[in-house]
Motif scaffolding. Sequence first.
Motif, mmCIF file in Angstrom:
data_model
loop_
_atom_site.group_PDB
_atom_site.id
_atom_site.type_symbol
_atom_site.label_atom_id
_atom_site.label_comp_id
_atom_site.label_asym_id
_atom_site.label_seq_id
_atom_site.Cartn_x
_atom_site.Cartn_y
_atom_site.Cartn_z
ATOM 1 N N GLU A 146 -8.108 2.696 9.472
ATOM 2 C CA GLU A 146 -7.320 1.872 8.417
ATOM 3 C C GLU A 146 -7.964 1.548 7.661
ATOM 4 O O GLU A 146 -9.312 1.064 7.526
ATOM 5 C CB GLU A 146 -6.938 0.704 9.369
ATOM 6 C CG GLU A 146 -5.727 -0.296 8.603
ATOM 7 C CD GLU A 146 -5.146 -1.412 9.711
ATOM 8 O OE1 GLU A 146 -4.432 -2.120 8.830
ATOM 9 O OE2 GLU A 146 -5.258 -1.376 10.462
ATOM 10 N N GLU A 148 -7.626 -0.969 3.839
ATOM 11 C CA GLU A 148 -6.745 -1.858 3.177
ATOM 12 C C GLU A 148 -7.740 -2.305 1.878
ATOM 13 O O GLU A 148 -8.821 -2.759 1.942
ATOM 14 C CB GLU A 148 -6.429 -2.906 3.942
ATOM 15 C CG GLU A 148 -5.304 -3.701 3.265
ATOM 16 C CD GLU A 148 -4.591 -4.984 4.254
ATOM 17 O OE1 GLU A 148 -4.660 -6.154 3.662
ATOM 18 O OE2 GLU A 148 -4.357 -4.531 5.275
ATOM 19 N N SER A 149 -7.184 -2.139 0.652
ATOM 20 C CA SER A 149 -7.890 -2.578 -0.559
ATOM 21 C C SER A 149 -6.889 -3.578 -1.191
ATOM 22 O O SER A 149 -5.762 -3.425 -1.299
ATOM 23 C CB SER A 149 -7.950 -1.320 -1.372
ATOM 24 O OG SER A 149 -8.559 -1.648 -2.580
ATOM 25 N N HIS A 150 -7.559 -4.527 -1.767
ATOM 26 C CA HIS A 150 -6.758 -5.703 -2.545
ATOM 27 C C HIS A 150 -7.511 -5.741 -4.169
ATOM 28 O O HIS A 150 -8.560 -5.662 -4.264
ATOM 29 C CB HIS A 150 -6.686 -6.948 -1.734
ATOM 30 C CG HIS A 150 -6.273 -7.200 -0.712
ATOM 31 N ND1 HIS A 150 -4.998 -7.833 -0.430
ATOM 32 C CD2 HIS A 150 -6.458 -6.613 0.550
ATOM 33 C CE1 HIS A 150 -4.322 -7.760 0.453
ATOM 34 N NE2 HIS A 150 -5.247 -6.932 1.353
ATOM 35 N N ASP A 213 2.639 -3.754 -2.791
ATOM 36 C CA ASP A 213 2.306 -3.362 -1.688
ATOM 37 C C ASP A 213 2.471 -1.787 -1.533
ATOM 38 O O ASP A 213 3.898 -1.584 -1.237
ATOM 39 C CB ASP A 213 3.121 -4.244 -0.666
ATOM 40 C CG ASP A 213 2.533 -4.026 0.780
ATOM 41 O OD1 ASP A 213 1.931 -3.132 1.192
ATOM 42 O OD2 ASP A 213 2.434 -5.111 1.604
ATOM 43 N N ARG A 215 2.133 1.643 0.396
ATOM 44 C CA ARG A 215 1.394 2.573 1.729
ATOM 45 C C ARG A 215 1.334 3.953 1.295
ATOM 46 O O ARG A 215 2.425 4.577 0.958
ATOM 47 C CB ARG A 215 2.140 2.097 2.778
ATOM 48 C CG ARG A 215 1.928 3.116 4.100
ATOM 49 C CD ARG A 215 1.093 2.413 5.031
ATOM 50 N NE ARG A 215 0.634 3.528 6.016
ATOM 51 C CZ ARG A 215 1.054 3.408 7.342
ATOM 52 N NH1 ARG A 215 2.274 2.600 7.409
ATOM 53 N NH2 ARG A 215 0.773 4.549 8.125
ATOM 54 N N LYS A 222 -4.229 4.680 8.297
ATOM 55 C CA LYS A 222 -3.373 4.154 7.624
ATOM 56 C C LYS A 222 -3.895 3.466 6.292
ATOM 57 O O LYS A 222 -5.143 2.714 6.633
ATOM 58 C CB LYS A 222 -2.869 2.885 8.274
ATOM 59 C CG LYS A 222 -1.970 1.846 7.752
ATOM 60 C CD LYS A 222 -1.404 0.830 8.796
ATOM 61 C CE LYS A 222 -0.587 -0.140 8.030
ATOM 62 N NZ LYS A 222 -0.318 -1.276 9.082
ATOM 63 N N THR A 224 -3.529 1.243 2.947
ATOM 64 C CA THR A 224 -2.465 0.240 2.202
ATOM 65 C C THR A 224 -3.147 -0.442 0.889
ATOM 66 O O THR A 224 -4.539 -0.707 0.965
ATOM 67 C CB THR A 224 -2.370 -1.086 3.282
ATOM 68 O OG1 THR A 224 -1.746 -0.637 4.365
ATOM 69 C CG2 THR A 224 -1.346 -2.000 2.630
ATOM 70 N N LYS A 226 -2.686 -3.302 -1.995
ATOM 71 C CA LYS A 226 -2.148 -4.390 -2.534
ATOM 72 C C LYS A 226 -2.656 -5.118 -3.559
ATOM 73 O O LYS A 226 -3.826 -5.084 -3.671
ATOM 74 C CB LYS A 226 -2.115 -5.273 -1.192
ATOM 75 C CG LYS A 226 -1.487 -4.999 0.142
ATOM 76 C CD LYS A 226 -1.317 -5.761 1.145
ATOM 77 C CE LYS A 226 -0.422 -7.043 0.986
ATOM 78 N NZ LYS A 226 -0.208 -7.737 2.018
ATOM 79 N N TYR A 238 -11.719 -5.534 0.493
ATOM 80 C CA TYR A 238 -11.773 -4.211 1.436
ATOM 81 C C TYR A 238 -11.643 -4.645 2.801
ATOM 82 O O TYR A 238 -12.460 -5.556 3.425
ATOM 83 C CB TYR A 238 -12.941 -3.237 1.096
ATOM 84 C CG TYR A 238 -12.489 -2.822 -0.284
ATOM 85 C CD1 TYR A 238 -12.127 -1.690 -0.468
ATOM 86 C CD2 TYR A 238 -13.541 -3.195 -1.234
ATOM 87 C CE1 TYR A 238 -12.121 -0.970 -1.923
ATOM 88 C CE2 TYR A 238 -13.668 -2.749 -2.457
ATOM 89 C CZ TYR A 238 -12.878 -1.390 -2.737
ATOM 90 O OH TYR A 238 -12.734 -0.877 -4.029
#
Length: 347
Positions: A146, A148-150, A213, A215, A222, A224, A226, A238
């Motif tokens: 997984e 996930e980056s913001h 958001d 994907r 996964k 994502t 955002k 991160y």
Amino acid sequence: MSTIVTGLASFGMSGKIFHAPLLQYHAGFYLKTVVERSKETAQKIYPQINSIKTFEELLNDKEIELVIINTPDNFHASMAAQALEAGKNVIVEKPFTQNINDGEFLINLAKKKNLILSVFQNRRWDGDFLTVKEIINKGMLGRLVEYESHFDRFRNYIQTDSWKEDPDTGTGTLYNLGSHMIDQALVLFGMPKAIQADLNAFRTGGKVDDNYDVRLYYPDIKVTLKGSYLVKEPGPRYILHGTTGSFLKYGIDPQEEDLKAGVSLSNSNWGKDKVENWGILNTEINSLHFKGRIETISGNYLNFYNNIYDVIRKKAILEVKAEDSLNVIKIINAAILSNAENKAVAV
């Protein structure tokens, strides 16, 4: 070797904060000319720079061999084409173009003219991203499952005099901040199979997306992405999870703020992250448990121009290819379609 004589198509935020300081510092470039239609701000900061009123004057200067297109997004394609037709190497600010056809046209034109075409994806040289890339490449989390980056900010107002708030110019947060995040994801994982996106305009009176958001679908991870303009208390930038551990990184690379503050690139602390923002790694390595902070690799936007210089003068391999940024536009277009149809869309 001789310096690369360079021209800037405008002197707005990106020209003033990013390109001019980097070009002025780099010994391999000579920033000769800036197009300023109404002001002469560049000349006040850099008296040696030639300030002109029209883009055509810039293109007619035979000394200039590199042109940077850093105008509003809806002018990128047409002005880049003009510059290539005039025999100039071209760097385009992100986003590369607003549609796929324009990007393909520019790529083919650059090949036909045997000229360099690149996109200013400076955040490939953010220290936090370099650190994330190193952690993944060294398998420090086992098999990554997984990512996930913001990219969050707090800007709860509408800039009434800004083209960035005009929906007719193909703008919005996904094109703006999302271009960086998508590029980083493609560097790490390549093109996804499909996209699922949720885009919103949450600010009062907002007409362009200020929240996304997205994907990205891959077979075994996964991913994502955002971003939002309404985050006053940011969480991790991160979030990475793998089969043996996790990595969380707070804070944002300091280079942009240092450039805004006029900090010299010669400063010994250039690109160094604050200790309190170092990422937290909790993992198992060779049956040993480790939990602690990992020093952030120092970022350096100058490396983008180091590569451009080496490509033009030494025939090196271009790191940020226009084809890479065309893939970013394909992802954005798929995300917009996904949001409109409320379903996953193949890339």
